[in-house]
Design a protein around this motif. Structure first.
Motif, PDB file in Angstrom:
ATOM      1  N   ASN A  41      -5.005  -5.054  -3.623  1.00 19.64           N
ATOM      2  CA  ASN A  41      -5.956  -4.321  -4.484  1.00 19.64           C
ATOM      3  C   ASN A  41      -7.018  -3.593  -3.667  1.00 19.64           C
ATOM      4  OD1 ASN A  41      -4.757  -5.245  -6.892  1.00 19.64           O
ATOM      5  ND2 ASN A  41      -5.659  -7.256  -6.466  1.00 19.64           N
ATOM      6  N   LYS A  42      -7.058  -3.896  -2.403  1.00 22.05           N
ATOM      7  CA  LYS A  42      -8.076  -3.252  -1.556  1.00 22.05           C
ATOM      8  C   LYS A  42      -7.471  -2.073  -0.788  1.00 22.05           C
ATOM      9  CE  LYS A  42     -11.530  -6.666  -1.443  1.00 22.05           C
ATOM     10  NZ  LYS A  42     -11.597  -8.028  -0.917  1.00 22.05           N
ATOM     11  N   THR A  43      -8.345  -1.121  -0.477  1.00 16.88           N
ATOM     12  CA  THR A  43      -7.874   0.071   0.229  1.00 16.88           C
ATOM     13  C   THR A  43      -7.546  -0.243   1.683  1.00 16.88           C
ATOM     14  OG1 THR A  43      -9.650   1.097  -1.017  1.00 16.88           O
ATOM     15  CG2 THR A  43      -8.414   2.527   0.477  1.00 16.88           C
ATOM     16  N   LEU A  44      -6.466   0.333   2.156  1.00 16.83           N
ATOM     17  CA  LEU A  44      -6.139   0.196   3.566  1.00 16.83           C
ATOM     18  C   LEU A  44      -6.615   1.435   4.306  1.00 16.83           C
ATOM     19  CD1 LEU A  44      -2.478  -1.164   3.271  1.00 16.83           C
ATOM     20  CD2 LEU A  44      -4.512  -2.450   3.951  1.00 16.83           C
ATOM     21  N   LYS A  45      -6.999   1.249   5.549  1.00 15.73           N
ATOM     22  CA  LYS A  45      -7.416   2.394   6.367  1.00 15.73           C
ATOM     23  C   LYS A  45      -6.234   2.802   7.249  1.00 15.73           C
ATOM     24  CE  LYS A  45     -12.167   0.805   6.957  1.00 15.73           C
ATOM     25  NZ  LYS A  45     -13.167   0.589   8.004  1.00 15.73           N
ATOM     26  N   VAL A  46      -5.880   4.057   7.138  1.00 13.57           N
ATOM     27  CA  VAL A  46      -4.682   4.529   7.837  1.00 13.57           C
ATOM     28  C   VAL A  46      -5.047   5.609   8.857  1.00 13.57           C
ATOM     29  CG1 VAL A  46      -2.372   5.529   7.514  1.00 13.57           C
ATOM     30  CG2 VAL A  46      -3.349   4.054   5.737  1.00 13.57           C
ATOM     31  N   GLY A  47      -4.491   5.505  10.051  1.00 17.70           N
ATOM     32  CA  GLY A  47      -4.710   6.529  11.079  1.00 17.70           C
ATOM     33  C   GLY A  47      -3.390   6.977  11.674  1.00 17.70           C
ATOM     34  N   VAL A  48      -3.286   8.271  11.940  1.00 11.37           N
ATOM     35  CA  VAL A  48      -2.089   8.814  12.590  1.00 11.37           C
ATOM     36  C   VAL A  48      -2.532   9.548  13.852  1.00 11.37           C
ATOM     37  CG1 VAL A  48      -0.135  10.398  12.366  1.00 11.37           C
ATOM     38  CG2 VAL A  48      -0.891   9.075  10.375  1.00 11.37           C
ATOM     39  N   ASP A  49      -2.013   9.120  15.004  1.00 10.31           N
ATOM     40  CA  ASP A  49      -2.347   9.775  16.273  1.00 10.31           C
ATOM     41  C   ASP A  49      -1.147  10.576  16.751  1.00 10.31           C
ATOM     42  OD1 ASP A  49      -3.374  10.563  18.691  1.00 10.31           O
ATOM     43  OD2 ASP A  49      -3.475   8.558  19.583  1.00 10.31           O
ATOM     44  N   LEU A  50      -1.307  11.891  16.768  1.00  6.39           N
ATOM     45  CA  LEU A  50      -0.233  12.753  17.280  1.00  6.39           C
ATOM     46  C   LEU A  50      -0.510  12.997  18.762  1.00  6.39           C
ATOM     47  CD1 LEU A  50      -0.181  15.478  14.454  1.00  6.39           C
ATOM     48  CD2 LEU A  50       1.333  13.519  14.652  1.00  6.39           C
ATOM     49  N   GLY A  51       0.165  12.228  19.615  1.00  2.00           N
ATOM     50  CA  GLY A  51      -0.079  12.353  21.057  1.00  2.00           C
ATOM     51  C   GLY A  51       1.004  13.153  21.755  1.00  2.00           C
TER      52      GLY A  51
ATOM     53  N   VAL B 158       1.584   7.587  16.793  1.00  2.53           N
ATOM     54  CA  VAL B 158       1.265   6.194  16.461  1.00  2.53           C
ATOM     55  C   VAL B 158       0.653   6.126  15.058  1.00  2.53           C
ATOM     56  CG1 VAL B 158       0.073   4.099  17.216  1.00  2.53           C
ATOM     57  CG2 VAL B 158       0.692   5.826  18.915  1.00  2.53           C
ATOM     58  N   LEU B 159       1.126   5.151  14.274  1.00  2.00           N
ATOM     59  CA  LEU B 159       0.558   4.887  12.950  1.00  2.00           C
ATOM     60  C   LEU B 159      -0.205   3.568  13.035  1.00  2.00           C
ATOM     61  CD1 LEU B 159       0.531   5.383   9.774  1.00  2.00           C
ATOM     62  CD2 LEU B 159       2.578   3.949   9.717  1.00  2.00           C
ATOM     63  N   ALA B 160      -1.458   3.576  12.593  1.00  2.00           N
ATOM     64  CA  ALA B 160      -2.257   2.347  12.623  1.00  2.00           C
ATOM     65  C   ALA B 160      -2.812   2.090  11.227  1.00  2.00           C
ATOM     66  CB  ALA B 160      -3.400   2.473  13.623  1.00  2.00           C
ATOM     67  N   ILE B 161      -2.653   0.857  10.739  1.00  2.00           N
ATOM     68  CA  ILE B 161      -3.162   0.502   9.416  1.00  2.00           C
ATOM     69  C   ILE B 161      -4.051  -0.740   9.530  1.00  2.00           C
ATOM     70  CG2 ILE B 161      -2.532  -0.080   7.036  1.00  2.00           C
ATOM     71  CD1 ILE B 161       0.061   1.408   7.412  1.00  2.00           C
ATOM     72  N   LEU B 162      -5.270  -0.616   9.003  1.00  2.00           N
ATOM     73  CA  LEU B 162      -6.255  -1.699   9.092  1.00  2.00           C
ATOM     74  C   LEU B 162      -6.740  -2.069   7.697  1.00  2.00           C
ATOM     75  CD1 LEU B 162      -8.555  -0.030  11.804  1.00  2.00           C
ATOM     76  CD2 LEU B 162      -6.563  -1.469  12.241  1.00  2.00           C
ATOM     77  N   ASP B 163      -7.325  -3.257   7.589  1.00  2.00           N
ATOM     78  CA  ASP B 163      -7.957  -3.590   6.312  1.00  2.00           C
ATOM     79  C   ASP B 163      -9.426  -3.143   6.337  1.00  2.00           C
ATOM     80  OD1 ASP B 163      -9.409  -5.483   7.701  1.00  2.00           O
ATOM     81  OD2 ASP B 163      -8.434  -7.228   6.798  1.00  2.00           O
ATOM     82  N   GLU B 164     -10.153  -3.479   5.270  1.00  2.00           N
ATOM     83  CA  GLU B 164     -11.545  -3.007   5.186  1.00  2.00           C
ATOM     84  C   GLU B 164     -12.430  -3.530   6.307  1.00  2.00           C
ATOM     85  OE1 GLU B 164     -12.375  -4.124   1.155  1.00  2.00           O
ATOM     86  OE2 GLU B 164     -12.215  -2.034   0.472  1.00  2.00           O
ATOM     87  N   GLN B 165     -12.039  -4.691   6.868  1.00  2.00           N
ATOM     88  CA  GLN B 165     -12.826  -5.263   7.978  1.00  2.00           C
ATOM     89  C   GLN B 165     -12.324  -4.775   9.339  1.00  2.00           C
ATOM     90  OE1 GLN B 165     -12.132  -7.559   5.258  1.00  2.00           O
ATOM     91  NE2 GLN B 165     -14.198  -6.891   4.701  1.00  2.00           N
ATOM     92  N   ASN B 166     -11.476  -3.762   9.315  1.00  2.00           N
ATOM     93  CA  ASN B 166     -10.884  -3.202  10.536  1.00  2.00           C
ATOM     94  C   ASN B 166      -9.962  -4.172  11.267  1.00  2.00           C
ATOM     95  OD1 ASN B 166     -12.217  -0.801  10.067  1.00  2.00           O
ATOM     96  ND2 ASN B 166     -13.993  -1.391  11.299  1.00  2.00           N
TER      97      ASN B 166
END
Ligand SMILES: Nc1ncnc2c1ncn2[C@@H]1O[C@H](COP(=O)(O)OP(=O)(O)OP(=O)(O)O)[C@@H](O)[C@H]1O
Ligand SMILES: [Mg+2]
Length: 277
Positions: free
Chosen positions: A29-39, A44-52
């Motif tokens: 139910n909580k939002t995930l933080k998503v990052g995509v690094d195009l190197g 790289v795909l990185a997914i974190l919770d609200e507490q990082n």
């Protein structure tokens, strides 16, 4: 104060997730933080919770970006789409938004193309940060320098107030090391790339590629003479060697810190930055 121990713990967890393809249980139910690094050498795909805290991560080697510019748009979109779909399947949630990053100084169309890649892969882009600022986010670095030794380039950035105030990019990095190694062993570059990553050959390899590291350290030294600042952090996949930061410390006469799994610092930092402000 940067808490390197805590940073390393996050990196280690992330690395383990990437290698095992497992994820950390999370609240759907909580939002995930998503990052995509195009190197230059991987996406790289990185997914974190609200507490990082790392929830999931994955990557694919790709040569779709050169010197920070997307050179193979279609393949970039295909890889991001694939990484996102895999993540959705494993996590059982839909991913709708993500952050991404560009090298400092990326302007105009080159800047837009990076977001377009994510959007074509079905992600709304929450923010586009610059790569060293992303690294500084994970490190929680308010003031200092980030030296990012990636595939194609080495970027040195001065951070003040959590933002990049000065940066240079030099066309040398891990690819250069592989070329030197290929020449030395008289083998094709892909084979040299494998030798470079072989930990059991690390001390021999490091001796061969040391002139490349010396050159990077020298460039950094000259830059920091104009912008003296501390602490100094080195990140990026090509800084993986045990003795890498020691060479830098010796050249600069200052402590240079390298987090564990330096190739994941920027991607995780991008995910941290994904939160809408
Ligand atoms: N274990 C390792 N030992 C040595 N070098 C490594 C290792 N893992 C990755 N590298 C090197 O790190 C480089 C890639 O680093 P990184 O993933 O930070 O780059 P990137 O973000 O794709 O590229 P850039 O930042 O230049 O756009 C490659 O040259 C790769 O060979
Ligand atoms: Mg990079």
């Amino acid at each position: 104060m940067v808490d390197l121990k805590q940073v390393n713990q996050v990196l280690q967890e992330f690395n383990e997730i990437v290698n095992t393809k497992k994820y950390r249980p999370f609240d759907k139910n909580k939002t995930l933080k998503v990052g995509v690094d195009l190197g230059t050498s991987s996406i790289v795909l990185a997914i974190l919770d609200e507490q990082n805290k790392p929830i999931y991560g994955s990557f694919e080697y790709a040569e779709v970006v050169r010197d920070g510019l997307v050179v193979n748009y279609i393949q970039a979109v295909q890889i991001v789409t694939k990484l996102v779909h895999e993540a959705e399947e494993i996590l059982g949630v839909e991913l709708t938004e993500a952050a991404t990053a560009v090298p400092p100084g990326t302007l105009g169309n080159d800047f837009k193309v990076v977001s377009n890649v994510l959007e074509s892969a079905g992600l709304n882009v929450t923010t586009v940060v610059d790569e060293p600022s992303a690294a500084a986010r994970l490190l929680d670095l308010e003031k200092g320098a980030v030296i990012d030794v990636g595939g194609g380039t080495t970027g040195i950035s001065i951070i003040e107030d959590h933002t990049v105030v000065k940066t240079i990019d030099e066309p040398t990095g891990g690819t250069h090391m592989s070329l030197v190694l290929a020449g030395y062993h008289k083998v094709p570059v892909p084979e040299a790339e494998l030798i470079k990553r072989d930990r059991s050959r690390e001390s021999e390899t490091f001796m061969i590629i040391k002139p490349v590291v010396d050159k990077m350290a020298n460039i950094t030294k000259q830059f920091l003479e104009t912008y003296p600042i501390e602490p100094l952090f080195v990140v990026g996949g090509a800084s993986f060697f045990d003795d890498f930061s020691k060479v830098f410390s010796k050249y600069l006469g200052k402590e240079v810190l390298r987090p564990d799994y330096p190739q994941f610092v920027t991607p995780i930092g991008i995910a941290i930055a994904s939160e809408k402000e």
